[in-house]
Design an enzyme around this catalytic site. Structure first.
Site, short mmCIF file in Angstrom:
data_model
loop_
_atom_site.label_atom_id
_atom_site.label_comp_id
_atom_site.label_asym_id
_atom_site.label_seq_id
_atom_site.Cartn_x
_atom_site.Cartn_y
_atom_site.Cartn_z
N SER A 187 -114.90 4.46 78.06
CA SER A 187 -113.53 4.08 77.68
C SER A 187 -113.47 2.82 76.84
O SER A 187 -112.55 2.65 76.06
CB SER A 187 -112.69 3.90 78.93
OG SER A 187 -113.21 2.87 79.75
N ASP A 197 -117.14 11.62 84.75
CA ASP A 197 -115.73 11.33 84.46
C ASP A 197 -115.49 11.59 82.97
O ASP A 197 -115.99 10.87 82.11
CB ASP A 197 -115.45 9.86 84.83
CG ASP A 197 -114.03 9.42 84.53
OD1 ASP A 197 -113.39 9.99 83.63
OD2 ASP A 197 -113.57 8.46 85.18
N HIS A 257 -115.92 2.95 84.70
CA HIS A 257 -114.54 2.48 84.86
C HIS A 257 -114.29 1.87 86.26
O HIS A 257 -114.91 2.24 87.24
CB HIS A 257 -113.60 3.67 84.67
CG HIS A 257 -112.17 3.32 84.60
ND1 HIS A 257 -111.29 3.57 85.63
CD2 HIS A 257 -111.44 2.73 83.62
CE1 HIS A 257 -110.08 3.16 85.28
NE2 HIS A 257 -110.15 2.65 84.06
N LYS A 298 -104.10 11.45 79.46
CA LYS A 298 -104.57 10.90 78.18
C LYS A 298 -104.34 11.95 77.09
O LYS A 298 -103.19 12.17 76.73
CB LYS A 298 -106.02 10.44 78.35
CG LYS A 298 -106.10 9.28 79.37
CD LYS A 298 -107.46 8.73 79.55
CE LYS A 298 -107.46 7.40 80.27
NZ LYS A 298 -107.03 7.41 81.68
N ASN A 327 -103.60 6.29 74.89
CA ASN A 327 -104.64 7.32 74.97
C ASN A 327 -104.10 8.67 74.51
O ASN A 327 -104.65 9.70 74.87
CB ASN A 327 -105.15 7.43 76.41
CG ASN A 327 -105.70 6.12 76.91
OD1 ASN A 327 -106.52 5.48 76.23
ND2 ASN A 327 -105.26 5.67 78.07
N HIS A 364 -111.87 10.37 78.87
CA HIS A 364 -111.61 10.14 77.45
C HIS A 364 -112.17 11.23 76.55
O HIS A 364 -112.14 11.10 75.33
CB HIS A 364 -112.14 8.76 77.04
CG HIS A 364 -111.41 7.67 77.76
ND1 HIS A 364 -110.22 7.17 77.30
CD2 HIS A 364 -111.66 7.07 78.95
CE1 HIS A 364 -109.77 6.26 78.16
NE2 HIS A 364 -110.62 6.19 79.17
N GLU A 371 -119.45 8.04 83.10
CA GLU A 371 -118.38 8.57 82.25
C GLU A 371 -119.08 9.39 81.18
O GLU A 371 -120.24 9.11 80.85
CB GLU A 371 -117.60 7.43 81.58
CG GLU A 371 -116.64 6.74 82.50
CD GLU A 371 -115.98 5.51 81.87
OE1 GLU A 371 -115.50 5.59 80.73
OE2 GLU A 371 -115.97 4.47 82.54
N1 PMP Z 1 -111.46 7.07 84.46
C1 PMP Z 1 -111.50 6.46 83.27
C2 PMP Z 1 -112.78 6.44 82.51
C3 PMP Z 1 -110.35 5.85 82.76
O1 PMP Z 1 -110.39 5.23 81.57
C4 PMP Z 1 -109.16 5.89 83.52
C5 PMP Z 1 -107.84 5.28 83.03
N2 PMP Z 1 -107.87 4.42 82.02
C6 PMP Z 1 -109.18 6.52 84.76
C7 PMP Z 1 -110.34 7.12 85.20
C8 PMP Z 1 -107.95 6.56 85.60
O2 PMP Z 1 -107.15 7.62 85.22
P1 PMP Z 1 -105.58 7.57 85.48
O3 PMP Z 1 -105.00 6.72 84.41
O4 PMP Z 1 -105.15 9.00 85.43
O5 PMP Z 1 -105.39 6.96 86.82
#
Ligand code: PMP
Length: 387
Positions: A183, A209, A135, A243, A47, A212, A179
């Site tokens: 993702s 969220d 997610h 990321k 990422n 990304h 989101e």
């Molecule tokens: N939210 C989303 C949409 C994600 O893709 C991710 C991790 N891939 C997270 C939260 C979790 O974040 P972290 O890797 O900092 O735990």
């Protein structure tokens, strides 16, 4: 009596038969490249979208600014005990200022933020309405909460509208969860529409969220909420620092009363050792530079548009509107085989399989990066249809 380990072996065997067994890959990193099984590959699975984690010069400048006193590799306690080093306050003040918000709160990870905030704010007389494709950390947060929860069809405002009309008056609060940039599909939530719906009801909150999108979208890289002009209307704007920001941890941008409430109620905030202060310092360092990184953002956008156009020309369906480009395969074993094929050709692309994505939708997930060259992009395009 059954040996208590037997069921684990059986479960592993089943995963293997379905092509869904996960094993930890070994890899060495060198900037944007990765070495595995003796092969050098362009890393299109991380990422590190802006190439900041791979940027040696950026790291060198930061390290030169540190003294041994600054280089604190441990907080040695939770923030509510003795772990609240000034680096956290500085980071949170900078984040709040950047977003023009009352406050920000930093978490150890995005997983901690999502699994901690939802159970803290959603009680048994509340309802969570979450997009179907959010997610795993948000799903776990909903599961841990005592609230009722329902999923609305992916990015389907009409469905959400119906669910709100049916349910809003029956609950104390309703929390819409999405989101901003998804993702696994790389498409975007209609944030302004979600804000419009939220504003129809006095008891509805919005949780977005931006994992990304932070660092990437909007004039200063603050995310899709900045891009769509609705930062002030989102109650919980969550972003991750691991990321595009090339660090670790996460944050939520919110009102001060929410921050004070979270400090008192979020269990993965209260009952854990804080991130190393040096990580907070590094996050602050990167955050300071992010708004000025328009060129890297434009480069990534240009690469993404180019690849999406090439897919369209070859009639390959792809839902993405961003730098996350999924290539739908369907069958898990086939997706793994095709990922290995891409790897043999020098592109480290991985298969994403259930349960990370819905059953029957295994895919290759290409994470584009701003530091890839035009030649690498052209080569990638020529390999895709031959998968
Ligand atoms: N939210 C989303 C949409 C994600 O893709 C991710 C991790 N891939 C997270 C939260 C979790 O974040 P972290 O890797 O900092 O735990």
């Amino acid at each position: 009596m059954e040996n208590p380990y037997d069921y684990m072996q059986t479960a592993l065997d089943e995963l293997s038969a379905q092509g869904n067994l996960r094993i930890l890959p070994h890899a060495l990193h060198e900037g944007r490249y990765l070495y595995a099984a003796g092969q050098k590959m362009l890393n299109l699975s991380s990422n590190d979208y802006l190439g900041l984690a791979a940027d040696l010069e950026l790291r060198t400048r930061f390290l030169e600014s540190l003294t041994p006193e600054d280089f604190l590799p441990s907080s040695s306690s939770s923030r509510l005990l003795t772990g609240n080093h000034p680096a956290f306050d500085e980071l949170e003040t900078a984040l709040a200022r950047l977003y023009g918000a009352e406050s920000a709160l930093v978490f150890n990870s995005g997983y901690d933020a999502n699994t901690g905030i939802l159970p803290a704010i959603a009680m048994q007389d509340d309802l969570i309405l979450a997009d179907k494709l959010v997610h795993a950390s948000l799903i776990d947060g909903m599961r841990l909460s005592r609230a009722h929860w329902l999923r609305f069809k992916h990015n389907n405002v009409k469905h959400l509208e119906r669910l709100l009309a049916l349910n809003a008056s029956n609950y104390r609060h309703v929390i819409i969860v999405t989101e901003s940039l998804f993702s696994m599909d790389g498409d975007e939530a209609p944030l302004r529409e979600l804000v419009r719906l939220k504003q129809l009801y006095p008891n509805v909150l919005l949780y977005v969220d931006e994992a990304h999108a932070f660092g990437l979208r909007g004039p200063r890289g603050l995310g899709c909420c900045e891009e769509q002009g609705c930062i002030g209307e989102v109650d919980f704007l969550m972003g991750t620092l691991g990321k595009a920001a090339a660090s670790a941890g996460a944050f939520v941008i919110c009102r001060r009363v929410i921050r004070d409430y979270l400090v008192n109620h979020v269990r993965p905030f209260i009952f854990t050792t804080a991130l190393p202060p040096v990580i907070a310092k590094w996050s602050r360092h990167v955050l300071h530079l992010l708004p000025e990184m328009g060129e890297r953002r434009q480069r990534l956008d240009q690469l993404a548009r180019h690849l999406r156009r090439a897919l369209r020309e070859q009639r390959i369906k792809c839902p993405s509107t961003s730098h996350i480009i999924p290539l739908l395969i369907g069958d898990s074993a086939e997706a793994v085989r095709r990922a290995e094929d891409m790897q043999r050709r020098g592109f480290y692309v991985r298969a994403v399989r259930p349960p990370t994505v819905p059953e029957g939708t295994a895919r290759l997930r290409i994470s584009l990066r701003a530091d890839m060259t035009d030649e690498e992009m052209e080569q990638l395009i020529t390999y895709i249809p031959k998968m």
